[in-house]
Design an enzyme around this catalytic site. Structure first.
Site, PDB file in Angstrom:
ATOM      1  N   HIS A  91       0.844  -1.319  -0.126  1.00 31.79           N
ATOM      2  CA  HIS A  91      -0.056   0.184   0.080  1.00 31.79           C
ATOM      3  C   HIS A  91       0.881   1.342   0.037  1.00 31.79           C
ATOM      4  O   HIS A  91       0.354   2.453  -0.132  1.00 31.79           O
ATOM      5  CB  HIS A  91      -1.040  -0.117   1.113  1.00 31.79           C
ATOM      6  CG  HIS A  91      -0.705   0.389   2.737  1.00 31.79           C
ATOM      7  ND1 HIS A  91      -0.259  -0.481   3.216  1.00 31.79           N
ATOM      8  CD2 HIS A  91      -0.384   1.461   3.042  1.00 31.79           C
ATOM      9  CE1 HIS A  91       0.038  -0.282   4.181  1.00 31.79           C
ATOM     10  NE2 HIS A  91       0.176   1.048   4.399  1.00 31.79           N
ATOM     11  N   ASP A 134      -0.063  -7.357   1.182  1.00 32.65           N
ATOM     12  CA  ASP A 134       0.442  -6.188   1.419  1.00 32.65           C
ATOM     13  C   ASP A 134       1.876  -5.909   1.527  1.00 32.65           C
ATOM     14  O   ASP A 134       2.338  -5.065   2.302  1.00 32.65           O
ATOM     15  CB  ASP A 134      -0.304  -5.421   2.627  1.00 32.65           C
ATOM     16  CG  ASP A 134      -0.364  -3.836   2.880  1.00 32.65           C
ATOM     17  OD1 ASP A 134       0.508  -3.264   1.797  1.00 32.65           O
ATOM     18  OD2 ASP A 134      -0.830  -3.261   3.458  1.00 32.65           O
ATOM     19  N   SER A 137       4.471   2.604   7.992  1.00 31.47           N
ATOM     20  CA  SER A 137       4.049   1.254   7.100  1.00 31.47           C
ATOM     21  C   SER A 137       5.405   0.964   6.338  1.00 31.47           C
ATOM     22  O   SER A 137       6.157   1.874   5.647  1.00 31.47           O
ATOM     23  CB  SER A 137       2.976   1.953   6.267  1.00 31.47           C
ATOM     24  OG  SER A 137       1.638   1.789   6.676  1.00 31.47           O
TER      25      SER A 137
END
Lengths: 503, 500
Positions: A86, A117, A198
């Site tokens: 992402h 992901d 992230s």
């Protein structure tokens, strides 16, 4: 509420750790880390700036809107960085920045897996400065509960690298919100994870034990961040060894726990608390022709399945899906089944089950459409449902039950008349948007391509006729008016192309 | 914003206008509020569709009824729904007598109530109203009410247009008179009699306080209802049973080969079992004329009394069961005359009852598994947004009933919930599951289920459902024991089934 990717968090929450706590923990940390608090390892953790393109399903012919985000990546091999899918989805340009070096370096996506992901990046061209950096080692094991972990990355709150600490709070299956439909093992930690973390590594004993990827915002749950654990990471790395990423495989079955005494009696099971009852078997999936509804699945690859669908792997109680999770498409799985009062063994080859992706978030895809005389046709998927807020009951049925009722057999692609660009030719048709297209010029629609070709080569007759599923009237367009109107609409509404269908 | 009576508090302030007192032109004996309308106090108590063995809390509503010949009082069905106790009350004297529903039709939203016992002198000095069925727009009408102390109040409104609109149930659309003018609010009542020159012109259904617009259920509809009541048994209104679309789109007209013709509406779908299907009307037909009335491309005709009106009035509100409608259709560009005999389908003849009043929902409990027949009121438990909120499978079935009727079902039996009990271990979370077979028998309705549960195989019931576990197993002995002991004692359920 579902967790959401950190780099997309709208409401940011600061979870500032008191300095004193940090220093106490620093004393507890292994000695070599004390001396290298910004040492070698941190040279391998980089900031990723992603310029991406956001497509608009309402105007699928438009070029996309540029947007962007920032996350973290870490070196795992020569010119090979790991991050979240992402962080780099729909990328138009990627740049990597090192600690203490303000020069951005161009990078590109080497592999990307939206279902778990994860992504791998490489610098293009390679940068000499990184050759000296030492790749981070990836641990073999899942960390134990209540053991200390360290999260490193480039979250909100400043430009420089950030470190937070916490413990492993929980090991469980979670929905991966990037795709919105996939569930894998995930590990919950209470170290502060914030937007920008992230893709960053979670470290224990100097090794990567996870990739920080999602969390709850502070107004939902406190100190609840998630990382992608080692089994998922290792599976991804193994998958791409052949140069491409394949999807996860799926058993494509549904099951129900065996808790009721009458159910046990009928199934005539050899023991208590074993097996789950198979309730449906997808007729195109891995177990088609092998398992039947009413079978009791006793074991997967030798791991005994209990009546709740759990198995015990390496001393950990987990969902039986974990056996499938660790395999690849084409791998064999042994099924031990209780049928007709006796044990039977089968072996199946794992298949992917792409049909379920209709309900997944879509990435790296130019939206498909056909525009004809102002009528816009698009294939049904989650983006379409969300963008247009489709409420028609039949459309919702196709979306909700596409896999469960195996609707994909009749309609591999469900085509929806999503919108109409107003013009005199279609002024009476505007009430009919949001409905599934069943037939065009007498041709049953099974894909968007069918719509395109049926419109182009209709049978003889004065009208182009479109039939919608359900009880609406036929939509008829006078052939003598269509081509002038179509050209006019394209020009007026700046529709650059009549159609886009992925080759 | 439209709302039903009683008026909200904000409406009261908007309505603070002086009463327009009309001087009655008729003689002394002429009907007046105090002689011809009565308070009707009704206690209603419907069933609880989630827990069908019990009723909801009772509630009391007040309305005004119009006194008709034969000591009958006309009210709306909405007021009289699920009535458990009814009183008629004279506004001035406060005298009350107990009454009961004589006839009720929820579709046309009308009911008559009559005294339970001989009324004695209750109706002495009262004057029944007669109907004025010949009203046309541009007529002044009076709305009659009482003050709390029983003094009469009259407001004047102007009847100025005619339309079709829902009466009470959302998809039951009939003739209404729309009137302009302020209606004063008195003592929180449902439905008010509307009078023209001492005759009953209709019943006021709803009033929009902001725009001062009233919807009136008009006398011609009341007359049809009373005629039907008079020739028992009551039949109700027939329906045509098709879905139509306008043909304004010139491209649609040329595709349907309508170029030579004028107006007309396209039939999109024909519902099996209704008048249209029985008469051989087909999908794709275009109706251009009914009983000599030409239809325009929107489906409107020129009504001799009311002007432009939708064909819905011709085919339903103005119809009786057994009427023959002479229709001119266009099929494949060719004219075709069809006689359609109008038939009625009762609410309980639908796969999913569109409404249920005055009866207990049907259910059956098997050791904690609660089976019901699907009804629209059950789905409406999910609230105003029930189409989005109720279980999707059930909502979809309600919207596509024909698919299930084709497979031979009469009703849709489903598991609405599971009461945790010794025999339902592991099944507690199931709900909204459509039942297909039980013990090998097709479940066409709850009666079929009641038969099927008598036939467990080897002491085990096998219940086949569309989703979830697909097959549910229940021990018969345990279920019987739970039905006799656990469920009555823990859930206070006294009746384990209600089949009619």
């Amino acid at each position: 509420m579902l967790p959401h990717p950190l780099s997309r968090l709208a409401a940011l929450t600061f979870l500032t750790l008191p300095v004193s706590t940090l220093s106490v923990r620093a004393e507890e940390a292994p000695a070599e880390e004390k001396t290298s608090s910004l040492g070698k390892q941190y040279q391998s953790i980089v900031n990723v700036e992603c310029s991406s393109l956001r497509v608009d399903y309402r105007t699928p012919w438009n070029a996309a809107t540029p947007t962007g985000g920032s996350g973290t990546a870490f070196l795992i091999g020569p010119n090979l960085f790991m991050t979240n899918a992402h962080v780099v989805s729909n990328a138009s340009r990627l740049e990597i920045k090192r600690v203490g070096d303000s020069t951005p370096h161009r990078a590109r996506v080497k592999h990307i897996a939206h279902d778990c992901d994860l992504a791998l990046l490489e610098l293009d061209p390679p940068v000499a400065a990184f050759e000296k950096a030492e790749p981070l080692a990836i641990s073999v094991d899942i960390p134990k509960l209540d053991t200390t972990v360290k999260v490193v990355g480039f979250p909100i709150g400043g430009d420089r690298i950030s470190v937070t600490r916490g413990v492993v709070s929980r090991v469980d299956y979670q929905e991966y919100s990037h795709s919105g439909v996939d569930q894998h093992l995930a590990i919950q930690i209470d170290a502060a994870i914030n937007p920008g973390n992230s893709g960053g590594p979670v470290l224990q004993d100097g090794k990567v034990i996870g990739v920080a990827f999602q969390g709850y915002s502070g107004d939902v749950a406190q100190n609840t961040g998630y990382m992608i654990p080692v089994p998922v990471i290792r599976r991804f790395l193994k998958d791409v060894e052949d140069g491409k990423y394949d999807h996860y495989g799926e058993l494509a079955i549904a099951h129900y726990p065996i808790l009721n005494p009458a159910q046990r009696k009928v199934l005539n099971l050899p023991a208590q608390d074993v097996g789950v009852m198979i309730t449906s078997v997808d007729s195109t999936g891995t177990c088609a022709g092998v398992l039947k509804p009413g079978d009791v699945l006793l074991a997967l690859d030798g791991y005994a399945v209990d009546s709740n669908g759990s198995i015990n792997i390496d001393g950990e109680q987990t969902e039986m899906a974990e056996v499938v999770e660790r395999k690849f498409v084409g791998d064999k799985i042994k099924l031990k089944v209780w049928r007709d009062g006796k044990e039977q063994e089968f072996e199946v080859a794992l298949k992917a089950f792409p049909q379920y992706l209709i309900q997944a978030n879509q990435y790296e895809r130019q939206p498909e459409y056909v525009m004809y005389a102002g009528l816009v046709f698009q294939p049904l998927d989650r983006e379409l449902m969300d963008t247009f807020g489709l409420t028609n009951l039949r459309t919702r049925y196709y979306f909700n039950y596409y896999t469960q009722d195996e609707l994909y057999k009749e309609m591999p692609e469900v085509v929806v008349l999503t919108s109409i660009l107003p013009d005199s030719i279609n002024t009476w048709l505007r009430d009919y948007t949001g409905q599934v297209v069943e037939e065009v010029n007498g041709v049953k629609v099974k894909s968007l391509k069918d719509v395109q070709s049926a419109l182009a080569h209709g049978p003889e007759g004065s009208h182009v006729v479109i039939k919608l599923a359900g009880e609406s009237r036929p939509l008829a367009l006078d052939k003598t008016l269509v081509s002038a109107a179509h050209a006019r609409i394209r020009q007026k509404y700046r529709v650059s192309k009549d159609a886009y269908i992925t080759p | 914003m439209n709302f039903r009576f009683p008026f909200t508090a904000s409406a009261v302030t908007l309505l603070a206008l002086a009463a327009a007192v009309l001087t009655p032109s008729a003689a002394e004996a002429a009907p007046a509020p105090e002689t011809s309308i009565l308070r009707v106090n009704i206690t209603s108590q419907g069933y609880n569709f989630a827990l069908p063995w019990q009723k909801q809390r009772p509630g009391t509503r007040r309305g005004l009824g119009a006194l008709l010949e034969g000591n009958r009082v006309l009210v709306t069905a909405e007021l009289a729904q699920d009535a458990t106790y009814i009183e008629l009350e004279q506004a001035a004297s406060g005298k009350r007598i107990t009454a009961q529903v004589e006839a009720i039709d929820y579709e046309v939203n009308l009911a008559t109530v009559v005294p339970v016992d001989a009324p004695g002198d209750f109706f002495k000095n009262m004057e029944p109203l007669v109907l004025d069925t010949g009203l046309k727009p541009r007529t002044a009408l009076e709305v009659w009410q009482f003050e709390a102390n029983g003094a009469p109040v009259t407001s004047t409104v102007d009847f100025d247009r005619v339309d079709l609109a829902p009466y009470f149930l959302e998809d039951q659309v009939f003739l209404i008179f729309q009137a302009n003018g302020a209606v004063q609010y008195r003592s929180g009542t449902f439905t008010l009699p509307v009078i023209h020159e001492g005759k009953l012109a209709g019943m006021l259904l709803r009033y929009n306080a902001r725009d001062q617009v009233s919807d009136i259920l008009p006398a011609p509809m009341i007359e049809n209802f009373l005629k039907d009541v008079a020739q028992a048994p009551y039949e109700g209104l027939p329906s045509f049973g098709v879905r139509i679309a306008p043909t304004l789109d010139p491209q649609l007209r040329s595709y349907l080969k309508l170029d030579k013709y004028e107006g007309g509406v396209l039939i999109n779908s024909v519902t099996p079992g209704f008048s249209g299907a029985a008469a051989g009307v087909k999908e794709g037909d275009v109706i251009v004329e009914i009983n000599g009335y030409k239809l325009d491309a929107r489906g409107y005709y020129q009504d001799p009394s009311y002007g432009l009106l939708s064909l819905g009035h011709l085919l339903r509100g103005a119809c009786k069961v057994g009427d023959v409608m002479k229709m001119k259709l266009i099929r494949d560009g060719q004219p075709l005359d069809v006689d359609v005999k109008m038939l009625r389908k009762e609410a309980n003849e639908f796969l999913v009852d569109p409404y249920v009043f005055d009866r207990q929902p049907r259910y059956l409990i098997l050791g904690g598994i609660l089976f019901q027949e699907l009804t629209t009121p059950y789905l409406q438990l999910a609230g105003k947004e029930w189409k989005d909120r109720a279980p999707f499978r059930l909502v979809y079935a309600q919207a596509n009933q024909d698919d299930f009727l084709k497979s031979g079902r009469k009703k849709l039996v489903f598991i609405s919930g599971v009461l945790p009990a010794p025999c339902t271990i592991g099944y507690e979370r199931l709900s909204g599951l459509i039942v297909n077979k039980v013990n090998g028998k097709e479940i066409t309705d709850l009666a079929a289920l009641a038969e099927a549960v008598k036939l467990p195989e080897n002491g085990i019931h096998r219940i086949e459902v569309t989703d979830g576990p697909r097959t549910i197993y229940i021990d018969d002995a345990q279920a019987k024991q739970d039905n006799e002991d656990f469920l009555p004692s823990r859930y206070r359920i006294t009746e384990m089934e209600q089949l009619k």
